[in-house]
Motif scaffolding. Structure first.
Motif, PDB file in Angstrom:
ATOM      1  N   TRP A  85       0.885  -1.074  -0.024  1.00  0.00           N
ATOM      2  CA  TRP A  85      -0.006   0.005  -0.018  1.00  0.00           C
ATOM      3  C   TRP A  85       0.842   1.043  -0.109  1.00  0.00           C
ATOM      4  O   TRP A  85       1.862   1.303   0.838  1.00  0.00           O
ATOM      5  CB  TRP A  85      -1.031  -0.165   1.021  1.00  0.00           C
ATOM      6  N   ASP A  86       0.528   2.150  -0.743  1.00  0.00           N
ATOM      7  CA  ASP A  86       1.085   3.375  -1.043  1.00  0.00           C
ATOM      8  C   ASP A  86       1.056   4.145   0.216  1.00  0.00           C
ATOM      9  O   ASP A  86      -0.287   4.734   0.421  1.00  0.00           O
ATOM     10  CB  ASP A  86       0.630   4.140  -2.092  1.00  0.00           C
ATOM     11  N   PRO A  87       2.028   4.646   0.948  1.00  0.00           N
ATOM     12  CA  PRO A  87       1.847   5.418   2.345  1.00  0.00           C
ATOM     13  C   PRO A  87       1.173   6.818   1.808  1.00  0.00           C
ATOM     14  O   PRO A  87       0.572   7.596   2.624  1.00  0.00           O
ATOM     15  CB  PRO A  87       3.016   5.458   3.022  1.00  0.00           C
ATOM     16  N   ARG A  88       1.441   7.414   0.674  1.00  0.00           N
ATOM     17  CA  ARG A  88       0.832   8.728   0.398  1.00  0.00           C
ATOM     18  C   ARG A  88      -0.566   8.677   0.070  1.00  0.00           C
ATOM     19  O   ARG A  88      -1.239   9.615  -0.011  1.00  0.00           O
ATOM     20  CB  ARG A  88       1.560   9.142  -1.090  1.00  0.00           C
ATOM     21  N   ILE A  89      -1.209   7.523  -0.023  1.00  0.00           N
ATOM     22  CA  ILE A  89      -2.569   7.230   0.056  1.00  0.00           C
ATOM     23  C   ILE A  89      -3.289   6.869   1.505  1.00  0.00           C
ATOM     24  O   ILE A  89      -4.152   7.626   1.803  1.00  0.00           O
ATOM     25  CB  ILE A  89      -3.041   6.235  -0.892  1.00  0.00           C
ATOM     26  N   ILE A  90      -2.549   6.125   2.347  1.00  0.00           N
ATOM     27  CA  ILE A  90      -3.198   5.753   3.253  1.00  0.00           C
ATOM     28  C   ILE A  90      -2.865   6.877   4.603  1.00  0.00           C
ATOM     29  O   ILE A  90      -3.759   7.107   5.386  1.00  0.00           O
ATOM     30  CB  ILE A  90      -2.138   4.477   3.864  1.00  0.00           C
ATOM     31  N   ASP A  91      -1.813   7.498   4.655  1.00  0.00           N
ATOM     32  CA  ASP A  91      -1.249   8.482   5.604  1.00  0.00           C
ATOM     33  C   ASP A  91      -2.433   9.448   5.589  1.00  0.00           C
ATOM     34  O   ASP A  91      -2.767   9.961   6.796  1.00  0.00           O
ATOM     35  CB  ASP A  91       0.104   8.901   5.670  1.00  0.00           C
ATOM     36  N   PRO A  92      -2.730  10.155   4.572  1.00  0.00           N
ATOM     37  CA  PRO A  92      -3.965  11.181   4.633  1.00  0.00           C
ATOM     38  C   PRO A  92      -5.180  10.523   5.109  1.00  0.00           C
ATOM     39  O   PRO A  92      -5.584  11.527   5.782  1.00  0.00           O
ATOM     40  CB  PRO A  92      -3.732  11.753   3.164  1.00  0.00           C
ATOM     41  N   ILE A  93      -5.556   9.634   4.651  1.00  0.00           N
ATOM     42  CA  ILE A  93      -6.817   9.156   5.155  1.00  0.00           C
ATOM     43  C   ILE A  93      -6.599   8.608   6.645  1.00  0.00           C
ATOM     44  O   ILE A  93      -7.504   9.009   7.448  1.00  0.00           O
ATOM     45  CB  ILE A  93      -7.228   7.859   4.473  1.00  0.00           C
ATOM     46  N   ALA A  94      -5.433   8.064   7.161  1.00  0.00           N
ATOM     47  CA  ALA A  94      -5.430   7.726   8.702  1.00  0.00           C
ATOM     48  C   ALA A  94      -5.304   8.830   9.543  1.00  0.00           C
ATOM     49  O   ALA A  94      -5.379   8.812  10.660  1.00  0.00           O
ATOM     50  CB  ALA A  94      -4.276   6.983   8.653  1.00  0.00           C
ATOM     51  N   LYS A  95      -5.086  10.067   9.000  1.00  0.00           N
ATOM     52  CA  LYS A  95      -5.034  11.322  10.001  1.00  0.00           C
ATOM     53  C   LYS A  95      -6.253  11.679  10.528  1.00  0.00           C
ATOM     54  O   LYS A  95      -6.301  11.870  11.807  1.00  0.00           O
ATOM     55  CB  LYS A  95      -4.769  12.757   8.940  1.00  0.00           C
ATOM     56  N   ASN A  96      -7.321  11.189  10.081  1.00  0.00           N
ATOM     57  CA  ASN A  96      -8.619  11.431  10.784  1.00  0.00           C
ATOM     58  C   ASN A  96      -9.679  10.155  10.530  1.00  0.00           C
ATOM     59  O   ASN A  96     -10.881  10.348  11.031  1.00  0.00           O
ATOM     60  CB  ASN A  96      -9.262  12.577  10.178  1.00  0.00           C
ATOM     61  N   HIS A  97      -8.946   9.235  10.196  1.00  0.00           N
ATOM     62  CA  HIS A  97      -9.921   7.794  10.279  1.00  0.00           C
ATOM     63  C   HIS A  97      -9.177   6.769  10.346  1.00  0.00           C
ATOM     64  O   HIS A  97      -7.859   6.543  10.408  1.00  0.00           O
ATOM     65  CB  HIS A  97     -10.423   7.545   8.633  1.00  0.00           C
ATOM     66  N   HIS A  98      -9.762   5.777  11.241  1.00  0.00           N
ATOM     67  CA  HIS A  98      -9.241   4.484  11.538  1.00  0.00           C
ATOM     68  C   HIS A  98      -9.118   3.453  10.285  1.00  0.00           C
ATOM     69  O   HIS A  98      -9.781   3.199   9.529  1.00  0.00           O
ATOM     70  CB  HIS A  98     -10.209   3.717  12.564  1.00  0.00           C
ATOM     71  N   VAL A  99      -7.865   3.249  10.043  1.00  0.00           N
ATOM     72  CA  VAL A  99      -7.472   2.742   8.667  1.00  0.00           C
ATOM     73  C   VAL A  99      -7.009   1.147   9.175  1.00  0.00           C
ATOM     74  O   VAL A  99      -6.303   0.802  10.146  1.00  0.00           O
ATOM     75  CB  VAL A  99      -6.436   3.296   8.151  1.00  0.00           C
TER      76      VAL A  99
END
Length: 286
Positions: free
Chosen positions: A54-68
């Protein structure tokens, strides 16, 4: 499942702890990050992929305010068992994993094969899924979907001959822009240096390919049954899952949204991660 005041909130995928949970006789490997509480975003990964894909540049922005939550399918990476022979079975495994974690409502972010599994899950358990993101994927029975096998083997060979990662060929155009995007993507996948996942076995990879081919040759699903808000994205030149199939999904899923990125292929959402990640976050937040 909420974060206590003593538990730090991790929002970097490179630092997300590796965990396991057993469901239906399978021990699933998974990682989770982001603040607990609310509806989690479960990521459904692509062919031959493990937790490290998984690309961290996709996951990290979502994980900022969401449980991933990301997870390995049965028989892949650190998950036990054998790879299911059909994507319907893979959807059943995903359901077992999600419910074992105690969730009765999730959002889904999916890519490629993961999007095929996500469609089956949403149709079989519509009450489980709140929102659906489908990227680089297509519908059951989609035109030329079964050709993914030949394309994959060809690009695996091209990667081997050039001592490159096959994803550079499979996911990105072979022009100047695509080559640069591919190398940058592969480099980002290496940001996690500790506690990395096990690679998929050749047998598991071949079983997944056969399952995708079977999905492509099957009778089409009635996608009008997917009534959840759905965001679809792809590049304009996807060689693995032809871009026209994203348009087909858009037509058949009521009220869905479609984004087609220019000068890009199967991995368009990774090539355009700076543009797409905020769109995905806004979609989940609505």
């Amino acid at each position: 499942m909420s974060t206590t005041q003593h538990e730090p909130v991790i929002t970097s995928y490179a630092q997300a702890p590796a965990k396991t949970i057993t469901a239906g006789g399978t021990t699933f490997a998974y990682r989770e990050l982001g603040p607990r509480g609310g509806v989690p975003v479960v990521f459904f990964v692509h062919l031959a992929a493990t937790l490290d894909n998984w690309d961290p540049r996709i996951i990290d922005p979502i994980a900022k305010n969401h449980h991933v939550i990301t997870f390995d399918q049965r028989g892949v990476g650190a998950s036990s068992g054998t790879v299911p022979r059909t994507l319907e079975e893979a959807a059943d495994d995903a359901y077992a994993f999600i419910t074992a974690l105690g969730f009765d409502k999730i959002d889904i972010f999916s890519f490629s094969m993961g999007g095929m599994i996500a469609q089956d899950l949403a149709l079989k358990h519509p009450g489980l899924v709140r929102k659906l993101i489908l990227t680089g994927t297509g519908p059951r029975g989609g035109k030329d979907m079964d050709k993914v096998v030949g394309t994959t083997y060809l690009d695996v060979l091209r990667g081997a001959l050039t001592r490159s990662d096959a994803k550079e060929f499979l996911f990105f155009n072979r022009n100047r822009t695509g080559k640069a995007a591919g190398k940058a993507f592969i480099k980002r996948l290496q940001e996690r240096t500790a506690d990395r996942d096990k690679a998929i076995s050749l047998k598991a990879f071949q079983t997944q390919l056969t399952a995708i081919a079977r999905f492509g040759r099957s009778a089409p699903s009635d996608l009008s049954g997917i009534t959840q808000p759905t965001l679809i994205a792809n590049g304009d030149h996807d060689r693995m899952v032809p871009s026209i199939l994203s348009e087909d999904l858009h037509r058949r899923i009521p009220g869905s949204e479609l984004i087609i990125y220019p000068d890009s292929g199967h991995g368009a959402v990774f090539q355009y991660s700076e543009q797409f990640a905020p769109v995905a976050v806004a979609f989940l937040d609505r």
